[in-house]
Design a protein around this motif. Structure first.
Motif, PDB file in Angstrom:
ATOM      1  N   GLY A  96     -20.008  52.386   1.188  1.00  0.00           N
ATOM      2  CA  GLY A  96     -18.952  51.771   0.611  1.00  0.00           C
ATOM      3  C   GLY A  96     -19.422  50.488   0.113  1.00  0.00           C
ATOM      4  N   ALA A  97     -19.282  49.397   1.014  1.00  0.00           N
ATOM      5  CA  ALA A  97     -19.129  48.056   0.600  1.00  0.00           C
ATOM      6  C   ALA A  97     -21.065  47.815  -0.168  1.00  0.00           C
ATOM      7  N   ASP A 214     -14.025  52.505  -7.559  1.00  0.00           N
ATOM      8  CA  ASP A 214     -14.366  51.980  -6.382  1.00  0.00           C
ATOM      9  C   ASP A 214     -13.820  53.613  -6.320  1.00  0.00           C
ATOM     10  N   GLN A 217     -13.404  56.803  -1.223  1.00  0.00           N
ATOM     11  CA  GLN A 217     -12.611  57.088  -1.033  1.00  0.00           C
ATOM     12  C   GLN A 217     -12.522  58.078  -1.414  1.00  0.00           C
ATOM     13  N   LYS A 243     -18.524  57.408   1.060  1.00  0.00           N
ATOM     14  CA  LYS A 243     -17.251  58.007   2.275  1.00  0.00           C
ATOM     15  C   LYS A 243     -17.886  59.580   2.569  1.00  0.00           C
TER      16      LYS A 243
HETATM   17  C1  PLP Z   1     -13.854  52.709   2.835  1.00  0.00           C
HETATM   18  C2  PLP Z   1     -14.286  51.557   1.006  1.00  0.00           C
HETATM   19  C3  PLP Z   1     -14.958  50.923   0.708  1.00  0.00           C
HETATM   20  C4  PLP Z   1     -15.790  50.478   1.867  1.00  0.00           C
HETATM   21  O1  PLP Z   1     -17.090  51.406   1.969  1.00  0.00           O
HETATM   22  P1  PLP Z   1     -17.796  51.068   3.919  1.00  0.00           P
HETATM   23  O2  PLP Z   1     -18.605  52.346   3.905  1.00  0.00           O
HETATM   24  O3  PLP Z   1     -16.304  51.042   4.979  1.00  0.00           O
HETATM   25  O4  PLP Z   1     -18.287  49.821   3.205  1.00  0.00           O
HETATM   26  C5  PLP Z   1     -15.268  51.250  -0.066  1.00  0.00           C
HETATM   27  N1  PLP Z   1     -13.961  50.938  -1.137  1.00  0.00           N
HETATM   28  C6  PLP Z   1     -13.148  51.938  -1.204  1.00  0.00           C
HETATM   29  C7  PLP Z   1     -12.167  52.299  -1.742  1.00  0.00           C
HETATM   30  C8  PLP Z   1     -13.271  52.671   0.405  1.00  0.00           C
HETATM   31  O5  PLP Z   1     -12.089  53.524   0.850  1.00  0.00           O
END
Ligand code: PLP
Length: 392
Positions: A96-97, A214, A217, A243
């Motif tokens: 995600g990051a 974003d 999730q 995710k």
């Molecule tokens: C979990 C999450 C991230 C980061 O994801 P990672 O895979 O842990 O790097 C970024 N944005 C949102 C909205 C998230 O829920």
């Protein structure tokens, strides 16, 4: 026993040896209903037979190859994502990051190259979560995540959730984009209403800045649409997701329109593992399954049934439960006692869940959960309320 792992996580003592569908099983054979889903990652449950098939097949052909070569599996996955969304182009990464990081870079590059303007600031919402890299903790700006790691990356401005005037005021001639989670996940399952998303779109158009969602999730079917923004009438310019995308296999993606992608050229971004054949094959199957109309219709029906029952439990135990939040299977129960205590009691009764800000218990079933398992979860939640009552 002394652990050799850096102590960055608060872990329960439980460990599991096996997962099957909506269940996790311990060494002693005790079964837990898993409505944490590895933090909205196991979108099709544990060890889904379709995914095992794809993973096994691909594992015998080729696992990894660098992006210096053509990767047909990556091409196919990108085409699918483009077909399902606003996007024309996709960049693949592993988390995600990283997908948010790509979004930030694409937004900056667009303004610097396309419009030849040094616009770099990104407006975000207080209490949002965008990941744990230096750029993404700078983006969310939350004290508990940034303490100890300064200096942060320059160019992020946080405004209060729901404060439209502040967002408008925060835009200046250095602003590149507004970035929001359509539903704040870690922040406490807070939905940005459709008319607010539409307002953000209008503002971005007026100020010639970009709108980034974003959906790390809330994307990939979690809310009952393939992407959460599809509940509204508007589209972003850039979208980050991850995710649920690989059903447990690490993969992330940043989606963008042709126009906004123009700042990115050969060499401007990359990822060694990003979009390898193994990850892309699995993700392609995940997306095929989840984007099916029937799958999403079923999900929404199951979620409506579940939420109605949760509301009924809330009404009975309104001294314990304040509110049911969320959309689809991205759900939050706002609890009146400490959420960690409630989560532990749920766990002791056989249901796994996760906490979030604002004293929320996140309920994230696999998207293909059965009605039977939803009913079992409801029983456990109700039993937990009764347990707490009887101890008083
Ligand atoms: C979990 C999450 C991230 C980061 O994801 P990672 O895979 O842990 O790097 C970024 N944005 C949102 C909205 C998230 O829920």
């Amino acid at each position: 026993m002394q652990s050799s792992i850096l102590p960055t996580y608060k872990r329960s003592n439980l460990s599991f040896v096996k997962g099957k569908g909506s269940y996790l099983i311990t060494k002693n054979g005790k079964k837990y209903l898993d409505f944490a889903s590895g933090l909205a990652v196991n979108s099709l449950g544990h060890c889904n037979s379709e995914l095992i098939k794809v993973l096994n097949n691909q594992s015998k052909k080729m696992w990894h190859i660098s992006n210096a070569f053509q990767i047909p599996e990556q091409e196919e996955l990108a085409k699918k994502l483009v077909k399902l969304t606003f996007a024309d182009k996709v960049f693949f990464c592993n988390s995600g990051a990283e997908s948010v990081e790509a979004a930030i870079k694409i937004a900056r590059a667009y303004h610097q190259i396309k419009e030849k303007k040094n616009k770099f600031k990104i407006i975000t919402i207080k209490g949002s979560f965008h990941g744990r890299t230096l750029a993404t903790i700078s983006a969310s700006g939350q004290k508990k995540m940034i303490d100890g790691f300064k200096p942060l990356l320059d160019g992020f401005v946080q405004v209060e959730f729901g404060d439209h005037e502040s967002i408008e005021k925060a835009v200046d001639n250095k602003t590149a984009a507004i970035m929001v989670e359509p539903i704040l996940g870690e922040g406490g399952i807070k939905i940005i209403p459709n008319q607010c998303l539409e307002g953000l779109r209008k503002l971005c158009n007026k100020k010639k800045i970009l709108l980034i969602f974003d959906e790390v999730q809330c994307g990939i079917g979690r809310t009952g649409k393939f992407f959460s923004y599809q509940w509204s009438k508007i589209e972003p310019d850039i979208l980050a997701t991850a995710k649920g995308m690989g059903g447990g296999f690490p993969i992330g993606a940043c989606l963008v329109t042709d126009k906004v992608s123009k700042g990115m050229k050969f060499g401007s971004h990359g990822s060694t593992f990003g979009g390898n054949p193994l990850a892309c094959s699995v993700a392609k199957r995940v997306i095929e399954i989840i984007s099916e109309k029937k799958f999403l219709n079923d999900l929404n029906q199951k979620a409506t049934f579940f939420v109605n029952k949760l509301e009924a439990i809330k009404n009975t135990y309104n001294h314990l439960i304040e509110e049911i939040r969320g959309r689809g299977f991205l759900l939050g129960i706002k609890i009146k006692i400490n959420n960690s205590i409630f989560i532990e009691k749920l766990r002791n009764n056989g249901l796994l869940s996760v906490g979030a800000n604002e004293n929320i218990i996140r309920i994230l079933p696999p998207l293909n959960v059965t009605n039977k398992d939803l009913k079992i979860a409801l029983k456990i939640i109700e039993k937990t309320c009764i347990d707490i009552n009887s101890k008083k």
